[in-house]
Structures are given as C-alpha cells and as structure tokens.
Design an enzyme around this catalytic site. Structure first.
Site, PDB file in Angstrom:
ATOM      1  N   GLY A  75       0.820  -1.195   0.000  1.00 51.09           N
ATOM      2  CA  GLY A  75       0.000   0.000   0.000  1.00 51.09           C
ATOM      3  C   GLY A  75       0.859   1.251   0.000  1.00 51.09           C
ATOM      4  N   GLY A 129      -0.119  -4.687   1.108  1.00 53.95           N
ATOM      5  CA  GLY A 129      -1.396  -4.486   0.448  1.00 53.95           C
ATOM      6  C   GLY A 129      -1.596  -5.374  -0.755  1.00 53.95           C
ATOM      7  CG  ASP A 160      -2.243  -3.741   7.184  1.00 56.70           C
ATOM      8  OD1 ASP A 160      -1.269  -4.199   6.563  1.00 56.70           O
ATOM      9  OD2 ASP A 160      -2.813  -2.684   6.858  1.00 56.70           O
TER      10      ASP A 160
END
Length: 372
Positions: A75, A129, A160
């Site tokens: 990301g 990401g 994440d």
C-alpha cells in the site's frame, strides 16, 4: 469484445478495469511504483468488484499487475505517513490515515466474501497491500518471479489487510514466523505454506487469461477455473521453508516474543543453528512494539471471522498512527533511507502490556463498519 470502464482518469490510469469475454479483468497499472496500491485505486477497484458480482455475464475476476517486476509491492504507506505527520504538526485532518485503511479493509473483505472465482496472478513482488488483494481470493497463482512477504514489523506497523486472519490459520506456526520476521517466500514456499493455490510459468499467463475469458462456465464457475488452471499448472519446486518447519513450530508457539527468542536461542545449539541465528538477528532489527502487538494480533485473530479481524486491525492502525514507531520506520526506509530506525521503546522489556492493549481498543471516532 473488450469493454473499458470509464475511470475518469488522466492518461495512463493507475488501475484499468475491463470486461474480457466472461471475466472482469483488473490491471494494477503503476509499474514504476511496483504497482503500489493508492486510495484512488481502491476507490476504483471496490465498486467495480461489487458491480461485477451482480452482473450475471461476469463469471470470474482476474487481477494482475502491469510490468514484469511486481503484482503489487504494498500500500501507499508514504501517503499515510505524510497525512499523519501533517496532523502531528497541526495541519490537515489526517483523513488519509483513516480513509486508506478503512477503505482498503472493506476491499479485502469484499475479496474474501466474493461470490465468484477471484484469480490473482502473483507475477513478481507481492507484499503488504498486494497480499491483501490476493490472498483472500479463491485462486492465488504464483510464477517463478513471485516474491511474497508481510514485512510490516520492520516499519513499525503490523501485518494488516487481514493478516490476523490468514496468517494465524497457516499450518503450525508458519504464520507467526512470517508475521514477526517478514520472511520472504518464493513460489515453492508460498505453495508449501498454503498461500498459493497454483503455480504457472510467467510466460503462460497471457494464454491463461485468454482461456479464462473465452471459457464456457455453465453452473460451475469454480470448477471451470480449476480445470483451466490445472492445464497450465506446474510444480514450483521443493520448498526451502520445509527444512525449518520443525524449528519454527518449536520456537514460535511461545506466548511471548521474549520466549520465542529464548527458544530460538536453544535452536542455535542444534542442526538449524544458522537459520536460528539469522532469525534472532532479524527480530532484533524490528520494532519491539510491533513485535508484541503482532503476536497478540495473531493469537486473537485465529478465533475470529474476517470481519472481526479487520475491525481489530483498523483499531490497531489508528493506535499506530497515534504512536511513534510507524513514522520512524517509514522515515528510515522510505524518506531518509538510512535504514537505521530509532525505535521507541528500544527494547521488548520496555513495551508494557498496557501499551500493547492500547492497540486493541475501540476507535473514538468510530470503528470500521461494513455496508454490503
């Protein structure tokens, strides 16, 4: 016939969504930036996936990256860093630091719950990401160029995009090892860990996409995709990770990071001493706070559904944005590029239980929610 979606973008849009026969095709189109995912890209991909899910003419979705180096290297954390730093200076409202993660996680959840085959072609670097754009889909295809990792503990963040869900469900303690160390996996290791579902030589991807577009799917779209992938699939090779799995399972099943390090110290006395020593060195370079928060994330995530994990991780991001190490990690890696982050606290012993717990508290401005 290809139907190009009007993106309202300038020349060379950063993501291109087209209909190719029976498939919806997403091309991440930032090859010079290794197809890093931006908020604007998320805002194109998510509604397009929703529209294709409702369209009976679309039988499957394929996502891949432009260029020959990366699927998606992660990301756009630099934009998040800029937004957070501005807020710290009393400038702006820090919206990007909230919006990016909130909208990215909604996209991750959409992929996980997608009602049609979702085929990600991981032809090159796939990190952060980029893992979120692929691992939650039904089919994850590696090539000989695949390099996959979740390296977030090295920038003061945590793995994440649903890492608390998929990493915690990998065999044994592989997920804990990958989460804490950011270890990089090639195609063989990705298959061994259960992250990849198929392996196809890079040179055959064009033909594969053409066949997916031209196929007659009938009532069993997933079976059709499985058959076409099997036609192109090859063996990715023996997994180097397999030799270290016993040591990983012995060391990374501990309840604290300190205990993991102690177990790795024991491994340095055995046949896997070189690997164990290298792993200890790697962990010593990571943010102590990130290591402890990440271990807690995985231990909690193993019993949660994907929605609950993403709500938890959104809470974690907002706590990270209010801390120190993320800004220092990005400074060291992407801004000044001195590769010498000054973590605060500097040791595991200084990271209190209350500091870890702070990362799992509800967000005062509102938790992540899902509308569809």
């Amino acid at each position: 016939m290809n139907e190009t979606v009007d993106l309202g973008a300038a020349e060379q849009p950063h993501v291109i969504c087209t209909v190719r026969g029976a498939i919806g095709h997403v091309l991440l189109n930032r090859p010079k930036a290794l197809n890093a995912l931006t908020l604007d890209m998320i805002r194109i991909i998510d509604p397009q996936l929703a529209a294709w899910a409702r369209d009976p003419a679309i039988k499957a979705v394929v996502i891949q990256g432009a260029g020959d180096r990366a699927f998606c290297a992660g990301g756009d954390v630099r934009a998040v860093w800029d937004s957070g730093k501005a807020l710290q200076r009393g400038e702006g409202d820090g919206a990007i630091a909230r919006d990016f993660f909130r909208e990215e996680y909604r996209l991750n959840r959409r992929i996980k719950r997608y009602p049609k085959p979702y085929i990600a072609l991981l032809d090159g670097i796939t990190m952060g990401g980029g893992v979120g754009l692929s691992v939650h889909g039904s089919h994850r295809v590696t090539t000989e160029k695949t390099l996959l990792a979740m390296p977030e503990t090295g920038i003061g963040l945590f793995p994440d995009v649903g890492g608390g869900y998929f990493l915690s469900r990998l065999p044994g303690e592989l997920g804990t090892y990958l989460a804490l160390t950011g270890a990089r996996l090639g195609a063989a290791d990705a298959a061994y860990a259960g992250i990849a579902t198929h392996h196809v030589p890079s040179a055959q991807l064009g033909a594969l996409v053409d066949e997916l577009a031209a196929a007659s799917y009938g009532a069993h779209a997933h079976a059709t995709v499985d058959t076409l992938l099997a036609r192109h699939a090859t063996f990715p090779g023996e997994a180097p990770l397999a030799a270290h799995t016993p040591s990983i399972d012995r060391s990374f099943n501990a309840e604290t990071v300190e205990e993991i390090l102690a177990c790795l110290g024991d491994e340095t006395q055995g046949f896997d001493d070189a690997w164990a020593s290298a792993t200890v060195k790697t962990l010593s370079q990571m943010s102590p706070t990130s290591l402890k928060v990440t271990l807690s994330q995985l231990r909690r995530g193993v019993s949660l559904e994907i929605e609950d994990v993403l709500v938890m991780e959104y809470r974690m991001t907002q706590a990270v944005m209010a801390g120190h190490d993320f800004y220092e990690g990005i400074r060291a890696q992407l801004v000044d590029k001195d590769r010498q982050p000054k973590w605060r606290p500097t040791t595991l012993a200084e990271v209190s239980e209350s500091e870890v717990e702070r990362h799992f508290q509800p967000v005062p401005s509102g938790d992540l929610t899902f509308t569809d």
